[in-house]
Enzyme design. Structure first.
Site, PDB file in Angstrom:
ATOM      1  CB  CYS A 196      80.113-105.367   3.933  1.00  0.00           C
ATOM      2  SG  CYS A 196      79.818-105.351   5.707  1.00  0.00           S
ATOM      3  CG  HIS A 237      82.511-110.501   5.196  1.00  0.00           C
ATOM      4  ND1 HIS A 237      82.777-109.611   4.174  1.00  0.00           N
ATOM      5  CD2 HIS A 237      81.555-109.901   5.967  1.00  0.00           C
ATOM      6  CE1 HIS A 237      82.024-108.533   4.339  1.00  0.00           C
ATOM      7  NE2 HIS A 237      81.264-108.684   5.400  1.00  0.00           N
ATOM      8  CD  GLU A 238      78.857-111.960   7.899  1.00  0.00           C
ATOM      9  OE1 GLU A 238      78.714-111.102   8.788  1.00  0.00           O
ATOM     10  OE2 GLU A 238      78.620-111.717   6.700  1.00  0.00           O
ATOM     11  CG  HIS A 251      81.252-107.793  10.451  1.00  0.00           C
ATOM     12  ND1 HIS A 251      81.347-106.452  10.197  1.00  0.00           N
ATOM     13  CD2 HIS A 251      80.788-108.350   9.306  1.00  0.00           C
ATOM     14  CE1 HIS A 251      80.963-106.209   8.954  1.00  0.00           C
ATOM     15  NE2 HIS A 251      80.613-107.354   8.384  1.00  0.00           N
TER      16      HIS A 251
HETATM   17 NI    NI Z   1      79.854-107.511   6.404  1.00  0.00          NI
END
Ligand code: NI
Length: 190
Positions: A103, A145-146, A149
């Site tokens: 990341c 993953h995104e 966030h």
């Molecule tokens: Ni990331």
């Protein structure tokens, strides 16, 4: 266009739940996406979410391109560069698998993270079009993953075995740890 400063783990910008975007087609969102793209390319990343550049809105950008483009076009494992505003998702199977992630907000480290292997997601493009896709493999992983966030979650918080959080520099010297092995050090002889 400009390259934006990327927040690193510990910056409170990364731990908040982002807000829904009222108008995905606004020029402000388009400008943000241009800058996020430039920032992602400059940092050699494969995805970026708005909170990583200190913007608390539900906007993300990613690509899942590996191998030949003809294969990429047909498989749910791959996606071209995609910008999504106000995304949502559902898992299509209970199966999860461990895979290595890095990341831009956690520089120098890589970790093995369990993620759903087969998902469906939807979200708006900056043109106001609703995208709805199935994703598997790396494509499903990078989306999750995104998306995390946007909810203020970094990948180490998803890890179930922190012995699999390692420095990428050590990976270059020793290779990736084997998933599922208890001790990876050679036998000590004395
Ligand atoms: Ni990331």
């Amino acid at each position: 266009m400009s390259i934006l400063k990327i927040a690193r783990m510990g910056d409170p910008a990364l731990s908040c739940r982002s807000e829904l975007v009222a108008d995905p087609t606004s020029s402000e969102i388009r400008r943000l996406l241009f800058d996020m793209h430039e920032t992602m390319v400059d940092a050699d990343g494969t995805g970026l979410a708005a909170p990583q550049v200190h913007d608390p809105r539900r906007v993300m950008l990613f690509m899942a391109e590996r191998g030949e483009s003809e294969i990429a076009a047909q498989s749910s494992e791959f996606a071209p560069l995609t910008a999504l505003i106000n995304p949502t998702w559902q898992s299509l199977s209970d199966d999860t698998e461990l895979g290595w992630e890095g990341c831009l907000s956690v520089p120098g480290l890589t970790g093995a993270v369990p993620r759903h292997t087969h998902i469906q997601y939807q979200g708006f493009t900056p043109d106001g079009e609703l995208i709805k896709r199935e994703a598997t493999g790396f494509h499903a992983r990078v989306f999750q993953h995104e998306y995390d966030h946007l909810d203020g979650i970094l990948y180490p918080q998803r890890m179930t075995d922190l012995s699999l959080l390692v420095f990428t520099e050590e990976v270059r010297r020793h290779g990736l740890p084997l998933l599922g092995s208890e001790c990876r050090v050679g036998a000590i002889e004395d």
